[in-house]
Design an enzyme around this catalytic site. Sequence first.
Site, PDB file in Angstrom:
ATOM      1  N   HIS A  20     157.879  77.785  30.242  1.00  0.00           N
ATOM      2  CA  HIS A  20     158.985  77.480  29.837  1.00  0.00           C
ATOM      3  C   HIS A  20     158.856  75.139  29.488  1.00  0.00           C
ATOM      4  O   HIS A  20     158.199  74.753  28.879  1.00  0.00           O
ATOM      5  CB  HIS A  20     160.435  77.512  29.991  1.00  0.00           C
ATOM      6  CG  HIS A  20     160.671  77.495  28.267  1.00  0.00           C
ATOM      7  ND1 HIS A  20     160.577  78.022  27.410  1.00  0.00           N
ATOM      8  CD2 HIS A  20     161.598  76.717  28.239  1.00  0.00           C
ATOM      9  CE1 HIS A  20     161.821  77.998  26.224  1.00  0.00           C
ATOM     10  NE2 HIS A  20     162.119  77.420  26.298  1.00  0.00           N
ATOM     11  N   SER A  27     160.523  75.858  21.830  1.00  0.00           N
ATOM     12  CA  SER A  27     161.930  76.667  22.323  1.00  0.00           C
ATOM     13  C   SER A  27     162.815  77.335  21.019  1.00  0.00           C
ATOM     14  O   SER A  27     162.155  77.760  20.193  1.00  0.00           O
ATOM     15  CB  SER A  27     162.553  75.918  23.053  1.00  0.00           C
ATOM     16  OG  SER A  27     163.504  77.386  23.533  1.00  0.00           O
ATOM     17  N   ASP A  54     156.547  82.224  31.608  1.00  0.00           N
ATOM     18  CA  ASP A  54     157.585  81.353  30.797  1.00  0.00           C
ATOM     19  C   ASP A  54     158.788  82.835  31.149  1.00  0.00           C
ATOM     20  O   ASP A  54     158.214  84.153  30.524  1.00  0.00           O
ATOM     21  CB  ASP A  54     157.345  81.289  30.086  1.00  0.00           C
ATOM     22  CG  ASP A  54     158.183  80.620  28.283  1.00  0.00           C
ATOM     23  OD1 ASP A  54     159.341  80.703  28.992  1.00  0.00           O
ATOM     24  OD2 ASP A  54     158.213  79.981  28.227  1.00  0.00           O
TER      25      ASP A  54
END
Length: 396
Positions: free
Chosen positions: A372, A173, A339
């Site tokens: 995610h 991320s 995601d």
Amino acid sequence: MENPSTTILVVALLWVSVVAATRTKLQLIDDADGGICKSMVETQGYTCQEHKVTARDGYILGLHRIPKGRSGNKTPNKELPVLLQHGLLMDASAWLLNPQDQALAFILADNGFDVWLANTRGTNSSRGHTLLTPNNPAYWDWSWDELAAYDLPALFEYVNNQTGQKLHYVGHSLGTLTALAAFSQENLLNLLRSAALLSPVAYMGQMSSLFLRILMNIFLAEKLKLLGLPEFPNGQQLVKFICKTPGVDCSDFLATITGPNCCLSSASKATLFKNFPQSTATKNMIHLSQMVRMGTLEMYDYGLEDANMEHYKQPTPPVYNMANIPKDVPLFLSYGGRDAISDVNDVGLLLDNLKDHDKDKLVVEYREDYAHLDFIMSVNANQLVYNPILAFFKLH
């Protein structure tokens, strides 16, 4: 029945209003030296070391090292180092949420790598500074620009000095965004072997997390800054409150923010909420909000041409050009179809910028059912994501 997303949003806004009105900051429990080592690494049978790294702008970063696997017969300086960089509102514990055969940090150590776990400035393990304390607003005058310009170089140089080796890198991320930004400016590359980027974030204009888009579209972070809150208010109390709200459980809370993760265990989620969310700078949240609202990938926008001229010598912020990443940098990218933060369309923009990358230096993996957090917490990520990373590292 009331929509859980609406309930969460209302509770979040109410909480922020209370914090802003009272001008109080909810401080994290201080993470004494050895906190993550003692509670999450040594308990699993691994050796763990605590290191402190000082960035050029004075921030003192906590760095955890797992120098060998459970076999205990590895020689640290003979093994290739891997630096793991977590995402937004998390810390090094992000890589330690699952059992030994499912958590990437342990898997790498057991496969003979010298594992280093970074902690972003402002998190429990990285709240030091040579001159400032977290109670000083100046301490929080940074966005991810500074993470790319100061934190990552300091960490790379420290690990290189300690081991005498170039590094493999794994980011998740925000940890991918800072690395990509640095690579696009041809920084870190002299110390890099290869980089594995999980849930890669570069462009964010098509982010589909409705909860986050609402908070960003109402300029929440900007309002907090105007109200005198340079530290984005810690939300651990908020999370606990949300999870007790009728009609809401923590799995729904995670799905609302990150997308419907396919394969998280209840044990890993319980461990996550002991450490999440960590603190960050309100300025950092503003920068990310700018990216979502504008669809741009550029440095922090100070809002006025004069202010940008003062900082950048130009009226608009400089752009991070992903096409400038050298074509021979070994990159492994893994992204998910569910995601809600690293949206497939935004990843597509990144891949388009990398279209001329050397074919034998770029590996792209798509997991249709992953959201995610699956990339750091899924019970099957060891087989679907981490085994390919190990193979990639061994090639480089």
